[in-house]
Enzyme design. Sequence first.
Site, PDB file in Angstrom:
ATOM      1  N   ASP A  33       0.850  -1.190   0.000  1.00 36.92           N
ATOM      2  CA  ASP A  33       0.000   0.000   0.000  1.00 36.92           C
ATOM      3  C   ASP A  33       0.889   1.245   0.000  1.00 36.92           C
ATOM      4  O   ASP A  33       1.894   1.319   0.709  1.00 36.92           O
ATOM      5  CB  ASP A  33      -0.924  -0.005   1.229  1.00 36.92           C
ATOM      6  N   ILE A  34       0.496   2.238  -0.781  1.00 37.42           N
ATOM      7  CA  ILE A  34       1.287   3.466  -0.915  1.00 37.42           C
ATOM      8  C   ILE A  34       1.274   4.304   0.367  1.00 37.42           C
ATOM      9  O   ILE A  34       2.182   5.108   0.598  1.00 37.42           O
ATOM     10  CB  ILE A  34       0.791   4.279  -2.133  1.00 37.42           C
ATOM     11  N   GLU A  99     -12.274   3.256  -1.412  1.00 38.57           N
ATOM     12  CA  GLU A  99     -11.805   4.356  -2.260  1.00 38.57           C
ATOM     13  C   GLU A  99     -11.530   3.898  -3.685  1.00 38.57           C
ATOM     14  O   GLU A  99     -11.698   4.679  -4.629  1.00 38.57           O
ATOM     15  CB  GLU A  99     -10.516   4.950  -1.664  1.00 38.57           C
ATOM     16  N   HIS A 104     -10.308  -5.543  -3.450  1.00 34.54           N
ATOM     17  CA  HIS A 104      -8.992  -5.778  -2.839  1.00 34.54           C
ATOM     18  C   HIS A 104      -9.165  -6.082  -1.371  1.00 34.54           C
ATOM     19  O   HIS A 104     -10.142  -5.659  -0.753  1.00 34.54           O
ATOM     20  CB  HIS A 104      -8.080  -4.554  -3.004  1.00 34.54           C
ATOM     21  N   HIS A 106      -6.862  -5.718   2.286  1.00 30.64           N
ATOM     22  CA  HIS A 106      -5.684  -5.181   2.943  1.00 30.64           C
ATOM     23  C   HIS A 106      -5.173  -6.264   3.897  1.00 30.64           C
ATOM     24  O   HIS A 106      -5.955  -6.781   4.710  1.00 30.64           O
ATOM     25  CB  HIS A 106      -6.042  -3.958   3.799  1.00 30.64           C
TER      26      HIS A 106
END
Length: 119
Positions: A33-34, A99, A104, A106
Amino acid sequence: MAYDDNNIFARILRGEIPCKKVLENDYVLAFHDIAPKAPTHILVIPKGKYIAIDDFGAKASAQEIKEFYAAISKIAEDNNLKQTGFRVISNAGIHGGQEVPHFHVHILGGKYLGPMISV
Ligand code: AMP
């Protein structure tokens, strides 16, 4: 709602945007994750066009679903999360705070995350 081909994860899958890759096979891509919320924060996405977890569960093939779970297990093993534990979250839709409209999960870990809290 139709799948948006220009969402950021679709663009990552097409190689238009770089990612810090963790795992890739015919069915799944996983990357860091960014904006990590834990020492380890990895996103796992199917290569198929699914908007959220309910869409994936309703429409994905048995193979796609199996490969998705197998990838989570492998990522946990490869990133030393298995012994200490980890958390898997999937945000779906507006109330879920999703978002990016490509399904997906996490994977969060690398420290004690505490109990789930009410929000
Ligand atoms: P969600 O709110 O569940 O849809 O999560 C979307 C996640 O994608 C957030 O945690 C973002 O930090 C992450 N994210 C957005 N853009 C990128 C990107 N280019 N590379 C990696 N992670 C990203």
